[in-house]
Design an enzyme around this catalytic site. Structure first.
Site, short mmCIF file in Angstrom:
data_model
loop_
_atom_site.label_atom_id
_atom_site.label_comp_id
_atom_site.label_asym_id
_atom_site.label_seq_id
_atom_site.Cartn_x
_atom_site.Cartn_y
_atom_site.Cartn_z
N HIS A 19 -4.87 1.72 7.44
CA HIS A 19 -4.77 2.10 6.02
C HIS A 19 -5.86 3.11 5.65
CE1 HIS A 19 -1.85 -1.04 4.58
NE2 HIS A 19 -2.13 -1.46 5.80
N ASP A 111 -4.49 2.45 -2.32
CA ASP A 111 -3.59 1.81 -1.37
C ASP A 111 -2.91 0.64 -2.08
OD1 ASP A 111 -3.52 1.36 2.00
OD2 ASP A 111 -2.86 -0.30 0.74
#
Ligand code: UDP
Length: 477
Positions: A19, A111
């Site tokens: 990520h 995110d």
């Protein structure tokens, strides 16, 4: 040449390697477009500042000290989401107080696992944008399941290989939600809902390609009703190739690759998080030895249950394979995949690994575990047909699959298709390609955002034209 920086964007990545990497790449993309980039990150798995001198970093107290983070579970994810709220809010408030005309905070890009950001952004009336670090196919299948979980759970062992027509090409065994004993538990459903939700965010950025996933993106956009900006593949769109690795890369494997014949080596890596048991390690080892192909194998510390690293390998394994095989703890993966000696990638099918492999024209052997990996593996093997899926982790099956990929006619077809697929993706990155156009649209979109949202929440509508997204931004104040 000194570039006059426009507004700032604050990026909030999730702490896992898979990520963090795309968020930092997105930062490089936006920096190259003239934005100042601030990365507000957790203490755990903090990025290496010296690799990104162009960014400003801000470390947030994540509340994770003392927790076992070898495989972050829901408890740590929720704790981190709670703990980071105040540090981010205080930091943003300070920033806003010190803002000067022409140097304003444009938006927060976060995110989707950092869902606390939505609360902070709403309180401060700052526009926020969600980053999706995975494929549209994954989110689409997850949403379908979340709409009617009772239709899928619990299922029987005998159903594992049954197809799910509405989720083609997935089967029960490929369901991308954490399944335990053929069912799913309420906390997992809640978490999946939180990460699929976009709260009051005004847009979504994707590390995928519009041409590759057009119909799925259209249907998702109908659901979310905000503009989508597909800018993938980030690692090729980013102008700077700085390392984003949390672990130290062992570059000695590149010298070893230099000594191998072109198009001869199988690269084996299961990413930054997945773990296997010693039985699977041993079956993989024998599969590799018996396939008779050169290999470069990443065995990450902590990736074999109950062992520090590779101690569970069969006795004398390294001597037996000698120069034909090389084991490292962490590789410079993008460089490895780009090396002319590499012919195939035995992978868990994380989305970054998937894109990195395709963009270097390397066909895949898919050994997925969970989350988006089974979806990626099915698309790679059944739809794009650029890889073979390993369904059974036994040495004879592994050996046969490696030989099929590296030596057979079928393997050559798969290689041709991955070359074609790469060409199509490269086209998206050209001046008139979709990722390139969408990036220009995103820059305009961010530049036109109101610096503070005034209630009621703005309504943003987006119209998707045949080959790119046209943004129609209606701001109601
Ligand atoms: N990676 C690396 N060296 C390794 C193994 C992986 O640099 O030895 C990088 C890889 O290039 C990719 C990331 O780690 O960018 C893994 O992300 P992915 O989405 O593939 O899987 P995850 O680790 O999130 O499961």
């Amino acid at each position: 040449m000194k570039v006059e920086r426009k507004q700032s964007v604050v990026l909030v990545p999730f702490l896992l390697q898979g990520h963090l990497t795309p968020m930092l790449q997105l930062g490089s993309i936006l920096y190259s477009q003239g934005f100042s980039v601030i990365v507000a990150h957790t203490q755990h798995n903090a990025p290496n500042y010296s690799n990104h001198p162009e960014f400003v970093f801000h470390s947030m107290d994540d509340g994770l000290k003392g927790m076992d983070m070898s495989f972050p579970g829901l408890k740590s994810i929720y704790r981190m989401n709670e703990s980071c709220k105040a540090p981010l809010r205080n930091y943003l408030v300070r920033m806003m107080e010190e803002e000067e005309e022409g140097d304003q905070l444009a938006c927060i890009i976060y995110d989707n696992i950092m869902f606390f950001v939505d609360d902070v952004a709403t309180q401060l009336r700052l526009p926020s944008i969600v980053l999706r670090t995975y494929s549209a196919a994954y989110l689409d299948s997850m949403l379908t399941i979340l709409q009617q979980p009772e239709k899928y759970f619990p299922f029987k062992d005998s159903q594992l290989l049954d197809p799910l027509p509405e989720l083609h090409p997935l089967r029960f065994k490929d369901i991308p939600i954490n399944v335990v004993n053929n069912t799913v538990h309420a906390p997992i459903l809640d978490f999946s809902r939180s990460m699929s939700d976009i709260g009051s965010s005004v847009a979504t950025i994707w590390n995928t390609m519009q041409d590759l996933e057009n119909s799925l993106l259209l249907s998702l956009q109908e659901h979310y009703k905000v503009p989508f900006f597909t800018l993938g593949p980030f690692h090729k769109m980013a102008p700077m190739a700085s390392s984003t690795s949390i672990l130290e890369e062992d570059n000695s494997c590149i010298e070893w690759l230099d000594r191998q014949a072109p198009n001869s080596v199988l690269y084996v890596s299961l990413g930054s998080l997945m773990r296997i048991d010693d039985k699977e390690l041993i079956e993989t080892a024998w599969g590799l030895v018996n396939s008779d192909q050169p290999f470069l194998w990443v065995i990450r510390p902590g990736s074999v249950y109950g062992f520090q690293c590779a101690e569970a390998l069969p006795d004398g394994f390294e001597e037996m394979v000698a120069e034909r095989g090389r084991i490292v703890k962490w590789a410079p993966q993008k460089q490895v995949l780009a090396h002319p000696a590499v012919a195939g990638f035995f992978t868990h099918c994380g989305w970054n690994s998937t894109l990195e492999s395709i963009l270097e024209e390397v066909p895949l052997i898919c050994r997925p575990f969970l989350a988006d990996q089974p979806v990626n593996a099915r698309y790679l093997s059944q739809i794009y047909k650029v890889g073979f899926e390993l369904e059974v982790m036994e040495r004879t099956v592994i050996e046969k699959t490696i030989r099929k990929l590296m030596l057979s006619e079928e393997g050559k077809d798969v290689k041709k298709r991955v070359v074609d697929m790469k060409q199509n993706i490269v086209a998206a990155m050209q001046i008139d390609g979709t990722s390139h156009k969408n990036l220009n649209d995103l820059v305009d979109f961010i530049s036109a955002l109101p610096s503070r949202l005034t209630p009621p929440t703005p309504v943003f509508g987006a119209i998707m034209s045949s080959n790119h997204i046209t943004i129609k931004c209606i701001i109601e104040s």
